[in-house]
Design a protein around this motif. Structure first.
Motif, PDB file in Angstrom:
ATOM      1  N   THR A  95       0.759  -1.312  -0.147  1.00  0.00           N
ATOM      2  CA  THR A  95       0.127  -0.188   0.477  1.00  0.00           C
ATOM      3  C   THR A  95       0.973   1.360  -0.291  1.00  0.00           C
ATOM      4  O   THR A  95       1.600   1.130   0.592  1.00  0.00           O
ATOM      5  N   ARG A 117      -3.233   1.063 -11.395  1.00  0.00           N
ATOM      6  CA  ARG A 117      -3.667  -0.140 -11.355  1.00  0.00           C
ATOM      7  C   ARG A 117      -3.603  -0.801 -12.796  1.00  0.00           C
ATOM      8  O   ARG A 117      -2.958  -2.367 -12.029  1.00  0.00           O
ATOM      9  N   THR A 124      -1.702  -0.998  -3.431  1.00  0.00           N
ATOM     10  CA  THR A 124      -3.241  -0.841  -3.447  1.00  0.00           C
ATOM     11  C   THR A 124      -2.255   0.551  -3.338  1.00  0.00           C
ATOM     12  O   THR A 124      -1.808   1.118  -2.721  1.00  0.00           O
TER      13      THR A 124
END
Length: 293
Positions: A95, A117, A124
């Motif tokens: 993340t 993405r 993330t």
């Protein structure tokens, strides 16, 4: 042998301090509230003193305030080690906490998030909205891993320029100046001026100064959506970045102002510590999208 502080305890401390409560921290970490409470309690037993005040919202004690920057650095470094190993085996995961001004979050980040993405499907990106002056502080305190900074000077090595965002007059579509190609800021003096306190005040002041116009805001509004709603209701006019266009209702318009004033946007990691491989990967994807500039 005395117990040692571990990463799970530090993660729990950071999550509660940032979220303002044990329940919200549990949701953030994806564990039970009991597990968060146990981790914090274990940290306090190890340190011999409380690190959090069990208030509403929960907040760090003086000891907790001293520990938090080091806890953030330790957790970020551990994540970087994991990311390096993951990249070595063929991909970025984890993340990245990314901070940006509200208009950037609304007008610029959706396209970047789509590209990221596609380039790194196992990574993330969590987005945090902040004011212009908050973002460098968050970045250097390890509250976030990367940020879109406004008028960064100098920009850290490796940063990526995202371009310039010009200032526009925000008007109702039925305003007498709404159909003009440009608006002189001096021509806005007859209207009640609504000032956003979201970080662009110095750009707006600069436009008025250069035009020799009187700068006398009628109202100061912190929330940008509230300001747009007030213009929409006919309370007054405002000046804001072009990226705010995506936030406007159909009967409001943005018209370029003169003299022209703009802000520069820079995507970067922290200036005072190494960037995580995940942050480096995100910036590399932007350079690739923009043709390697």
């Amino acid at each position: 042998m005395p117990a040692e502080v571990n990463l799970a305890q530090l993660r729990a401390l950071i999550a509660v301090a940032d979220a303002g409560g044990f329940g919200a921290a549990a949701a953030e970490l994806g564990i039970s509230q009991s597990a968060v409470s146990h981790a914090v309690a274990a940290l306090e037993r190890t340190l011999g003193a409380p690190v959090l005040l069990r208030s509403s919202p929960a907040r760090p004690t003086p000891l907790g305030e001293q520990i938090l920057p080091h806890a953030r650095t330790a957790v970020a470094s551990a994540a970087a080690v994991s990311a390096i190993a993951t990249r070595h085996s063929g991909g970025l995961t984890g993340t990245v906490r990314l901070a940006a001004p509200t208009t950037v979050c609304q007008g610029l980040l959706p396209a970047l998030l789509h590209d990221w993405r596609a380039a790194h499907p196992r990574l993330t990106v969590r987005v945090f909205e902040g004011e212009d002056d908050e973002l460098p502080v968050w970045l250097e305190a390890s509250t976030v891993d990367a940020a879109v900074l406004v008028d960064a000077d100098p920009a850290p090595p490796g940063a990526v320029g995202l371009g310039a965002d010009s200032m526009h007059a925000l008007l109702r579509r039925d305003h007498p100046l709404a159909g003009e190609a440009t608006v002189d800021v001096a021509d806005l003096e007859d209207d009640d001026f609504l000032l956003s306190e979201g970080g662009c005040e110095r750009h707006i002041r600069e436009s008025y100064r250069r035009a020799g116009a009187r700068f006398a805001p009628r109202h100061r509004i912190r929330d940008l959506n509230t300001l747009i709603g007030m213009v929409h209701a006919g309370v007054g006019v405002s000046v804001m970045p072009a990226l705010a266009l995506t936030m406007l209702p159909a009967d409001c318009v943005l018209v370029p102002i003169r003299p022209a004033v703009h802000r520069t946007l820079t995507l970067t990691g922290p200036a005072t510590r190494p960037w995580s491989p995940a942050v480096t990967g995100l910036l590399a994807a932007v350079r690739c999208r923009d043709g390697g500039r």
